[in-house]
Enzyme design. Structure first.
Site, mmCIF file in Angstrom:
data_model
loop_
_atom_site.group_PDB
_atom_site.id
_atom_site.type_symbol
_atom_site.label_atom_id
_atom_site.label_comp_id
_atom_site.label_asym_id
_atom_site.label_seq_id
_atom_site.Cartn_x
_atom_site.Cartn_y
_atom_site.Cartn_z
ATOM 1 N N ALA A 154 0.773 -1.161 0.131
ATOM 2 C CA ALA A 154 -0.036 0.138 0.070
ATOM 3 C C ALA A 154 0.872 1.290 -0.065
ATOM 4 O O ALA A 154 0.640 2.399 -0.822
ATOM 5 C CB ALA A 154 -1.059 0.089 1.286
ATOM 6 N N TYR A 155 1.997 1.227 0.715
ATOM 7 C CA TYR A 155 2.752 2.314 0.623
ATOM 8 C C TYR A 155 3.250 2.881 -0.621
ATOM 9 O O TYR A 155 3.024 4.020 -1.160
ATOM 10 C CB TYR A 155 4.312 1.905 1.435
ATOM 11 C CG TYR A 155 4.997 3.100 1.500
ATOM 12 C CD1 TYR A 155 4.978 4.177 2.561
ATOM 13 C CD2 TYR A 155 6.186 3.063 0.796
ATOM 14 C CE1 TYR A 155 5.961 5.206 2.752
ATOM 15 C CE2 TYR A 155 7.160 4.345 0.813
ATOM 16 C CZ TYR A 155 7.157 5.101 1.973
ATOM 17 O OH TYR A 155 7.824 6.381 1.805
ATOM 18 N N ASN A 156 3.811 2.048 -1.546
ATOM 19 C CA ASN A 156 4.303 2.466 -2.913
ATOM 20 C C ASN A 156 3.080 2.961 -3.734
ATOM 21 O O ASN A 156 3.126 3.802 -4.571
ATOM 22 C CB ASN A 156 4.601 1.147 -3.570
ATOM 23 C CG ASN A 156 6.191 0.845 -2.910
ATOM 24 O OD1 ASN A 156 6.554 1.250 -1.804
ATOM 25 N ND2 ASN A 156 6.861 -0.501 -3.305
#
Length: 284
Positions: A154-156
């Site tokens: 999710a971060y990317n």
């Protein structure tokens, strides 16, 4: 924004790391800074230390994944300083795992802080910058992972979103006298790998728990970068780059060249995709 002295900045995630580095360098340039963070104790400490250098800074506590709290922070900024010229949507979390370890709570938490808070930051503060007619600048913190991704976490995904948002806003806001930069840092000495310390209760389950006592399991990808982060670039150096980026209206602010070859390879792969269909006439 060539002359920053006397201007007012609002910075999220300002109690530590990049946010504190930027707040410090802007304050040293004569900028009045409203520092915003979810972590009250760390925020109070950071403000107190900056005030000892005669910096004109103040603090407001907010969970930026809640739009109402970000709106309240904007009102507090206006109440304290009267107007705002610079906004740095910087708060971020390294939440959620890769494929096979996704959770709904992890996606919601990461998207809320890393992406929606940036959207709301522009939506809320953009009109406040416009109304005084003096011009201004918005900086959005993405990541080098917003340009080259090695995982489906999710971060990317959120950082790619921040890059796209920033590129679009730069075009839309330029005629309104507002510059937009996207900060794409590499490994910086921050507490990003310990984001779980500020996890709101409503996102419980953002990370899968071990069997037995409920104890979140750190995503594998996160553990692999911990050592790099701990030995990373000084946030004060990043703060100086951001100050220069605002003054120079840089579209992209990078912190180092380590990942440049990976980005070149990505664009090479994209160009190769066009080469595969070059000369073909699409059916219409």
């Amino acid at each position: 924004m060539k002359d920053l002295a006397g201007k007012t900045a609002f910075i999220t995630g300002a109690a530590s790391g990049i946010g504190l580095g930027v707040a410090t360098r802007l304050a040293q340039a004569g900028v009045k800074v409203m520092m915003c963070d979810i972590e009250r104790q760390a925020l109070d400490k950071a403000v107190a230390e900056l005030k000892r250098t005669n910096a004109d800074v103040d603090a407001v506590v907010a969970d930026v994944s809640l739009k109402t709290e970000l709106e309240a922070a904007a009102e507090a900024t206006l109440a304290r300083y009267g107007e705002v010229h610079i906004v740095h949507n910087n708060a971020g979390v390294a939440g959620g795992g890769g494929y096979g370890a996704w959770t709904d709570a992890g996606w919601s938490w990461t998207i809320g802080v890393n992406l929606m808070a940036v959207v709301w930051g522009a939506e809320i503060f953009g009109p406040l910058i416009e109304r005084h007619g003096q011009g201004g600048h918005i900086v959005n913190t993405a990541s080098i992972a917003g340009l080259v991704s090695g995982s489906g976490n999710a971060y990317n995904v959120t950082k790619y979103g921040v890059v796209a948002l920033s590129e679009g806003l730069r075009v839309e806001l330029a005629p309104r006298g507002i510059g937009v930069s996207v900060l794409c840092p590499g490994f910086i000495r921050t507490q990003i790998v310990d984001s779980i310390r500020n996890l709101p209760e409503r996102f419980a389950g953002a990370l899968p728990a071990r069997a037995g006592p409920a104890q979140p399991v750190e995503p594998t990808w996160l553990g692999s970068v911990r050592e790099r982060v701990e030995g990373g670039i000084d946030p004060l150096y990043v703060g100086e780059l951001v100050r220069e980026g605002i003054e120079g209206d840089w579209p992209y602010i990078f912190t180092d060249n380590e990942f440049e070859p990976f980005i070149e390879a990505r664009f090479g792969a994209i160009n190769a995709g066009f080469d595969r269909i070059r000369g073909r006439a699409p059916s219409r």
